[in-house]
Motif scaffolding. Structure first.
Motif, PDB file in Angstrom:
ATOM      1  N   SER A   1      -3.017  -5.439  -7.578  1.00  0.00           N
ATOM      2  CA  SER A   1      -3.911  -6.198  -6.453  1.00  0.00           C
ATOM      3  C   SER A   1      -4.032  -7.380  -6.639  1.00  0.00           C
ATOM      4  O   SER A   1      -4.326  -8.162  -5.635  1.00  0.00           O
TER       5      SER A   1
ATOM      6  N   GLY B   1       2.086   5.397  -7.208  1.00  0.00           N
ATOM      7  CA  GLY B   1       0.945   5.350  -8.214  1.00  0.00           C
ATOM      8  C   GLY B   1       0.309   3.895  -7.996  1.00  0.00           C
ATOM      9  O   GLY B   1       0.906   2.881  -7.777  1.00  0.00           O
ATOM     10  N   HIS B   2      -0.863   3.963  -8.458  1.00  0.00           N
ATOM     11  CA  HIS B   2      -1.884   2.893  -8.039  1.00  0.00           C
ATOM     12  C   HIS B   2      -1.521   1.832  -9.097  1.00  0.00           C
ATOM     13  O   HIS B   2      -0.925   1.899 -10.275  1.00  0.00           O
ATOM     14  N   GLU B   3      -1.593   0.637  -8.538  1.00  0.00           N
ATOM     15  CA  GLU B   3      -1.194  -0.668  -9.122  1.00  0.00           C
ATOM     16  C   GLU B   3       0.136  -1.124  -9.516  1.00  0.00           C
ATOM     17  O   GLU B   3       0.941  -1.394 -10.374  1.00  0.00           O
ATOM     18  N   THR B   4       1.064   0.045  -8.749  1.00  0.00           N
ATOM     19  CA  THR B   4       2.677  -0.295  -8.815  1.00  0.00           C
ATOM     20  C   THR B   4       2.975  -1.890  -8.152  1.00  0.00           C
ATOM     21  O   THR B   4       3.555  -2.437  -8.996  1.00  0.00           O
TER      22      THR B   4
ATOM     23  N   LEU C   1       0.912  -1.339   0.152  1.00  0.00           N
ATOM     24  CA  LEU C   1      -0.031  -0.198   0.020  1.00  0.00           C
ATOM     25  C   LEU C   1       0.963   0.979  -0.005  1.00  0.00           C
ATOM     26  O   LEU C   1       0.483   2.317  -0.731  1.00  0.00           O
TER      27      LEU C   1
ATOM     28  N   ASN D   1       2.140   1.765  -3.599  1.00  0.00           N
ATOM     29  CA  ASN D   1       0.886   2.084  -4.706  1.00  0.00           C
ATOM     30  C   ASN D   1       0.639   3.282  -4.110  1.00  0.00           C
ATOM     31  O   ASN D   1       0.185   4.375  -5.123  1.00  0.00           O
ATOM     32  N   LYS D   2       0.593   3.952  -2.817  1.00  0.00           N
ATOM     33  CA  LYS D   2       0.458   5.566  -2.579  1.00  0.00           C
ATOM     34  C   LYS D   2       1.300   6.365  -2.964  1.00  0.00           C
ATOM     35  O   LYS D   2       1.108   7.593  -3.573  1.00  0.00           O
TER      36      LYS D   2
END
Length: 197
Positions: A189, A183-186, A176, A179-180
């Motif tokens: 999920s 960037g999202h989806e580094t 998390l 990703n924060k």
């Protein structure tokens, strides 16, 4: 029905003293003066005190040790100083904090962590996650790729505990964190869901 009367056993109200026991009046007055300052002045004083404390922590944990890493964990070791420097950089934009942070992370990367611990707080996961975020702030894509590759190579066995300090919850927190900050989806999920199973 008859009225019932119960005697009040509570003691009478006692007025509190204006002074706090163990605190002399001079210190109490200085605290009142500090708290009565206008918000911008007070916040600047608190910020200055926090930055002075940060300098002390860096000197004690990184400067006095001759820049050697004995404990590479974020929880109890030198990586915690790097995290402090990253947070300081986010407030002040002081590039020097970011450079020292990067040096500390490189030192922690060279030190051996416990390979069985897969947590942000105690294992190599924290070194890799923090290293990738700091390298991103520095604009060093090569180091971002290095730390992310190393992060993704960390193997999580089925018998790892589900705790924050040394287990799956700590690893998921690192995902998390990446990703924060990157960037999202580094970290996809699908990967994090696989850890939960």
């Amino acid at each position: 029905m008859t009225d019932r009367y119960f005697e009040n056993f509570m003691s009478d109200f006692v007025q509190e003293k204006a002074t706090v026991p163990g605190v002399d009046e001079e210190k109490e007055d200085s605290l009142k003066k500090l708290l009565s300052l206008p918000y911008p002045t007070l916040s600047e004083k608190l910020k200055r005190a926090a930055l002075d404390l940060k300098e002390t922590v860096v000197v004690e944990t990184w400067g006095f040790t001759g820049q050697k890493v004995e404990d590479a964990s974020l929880y109890t070791g030198t990586l915690g100083t790097a995290f402090l420097l990253l947070k300081s950089y986010m407030v002040t934009n002081n590039k020097n904090d970011l450079d020292i942070c990067s040096e500390i992370i490189k030192g922690c990367d060279s030190a051996t962590c416990n390979p069985r611990v897969v947590s942000f707080l105690l294992g190599d996961v924290g070194v890799c996650a923090l290293g990738a975020v700091v390298a991103n702030h520095q604009g060093n894509e090569q180091m971002v790729d290095y730390y992310l590759t190393k992060f993704k190579e960390i193997n999580i066995s089925k018998d790892v505990q589900s705790e924050m300090i040394g287990g799956k919850a700590g690893y998921l927190w690192a995902c998390l964190f990446l990703n924060k900050n990157l960037g999202h989806e580094t970290i996809p999920s699908a990967h994090t869901v696989r850890i939960l199973l």
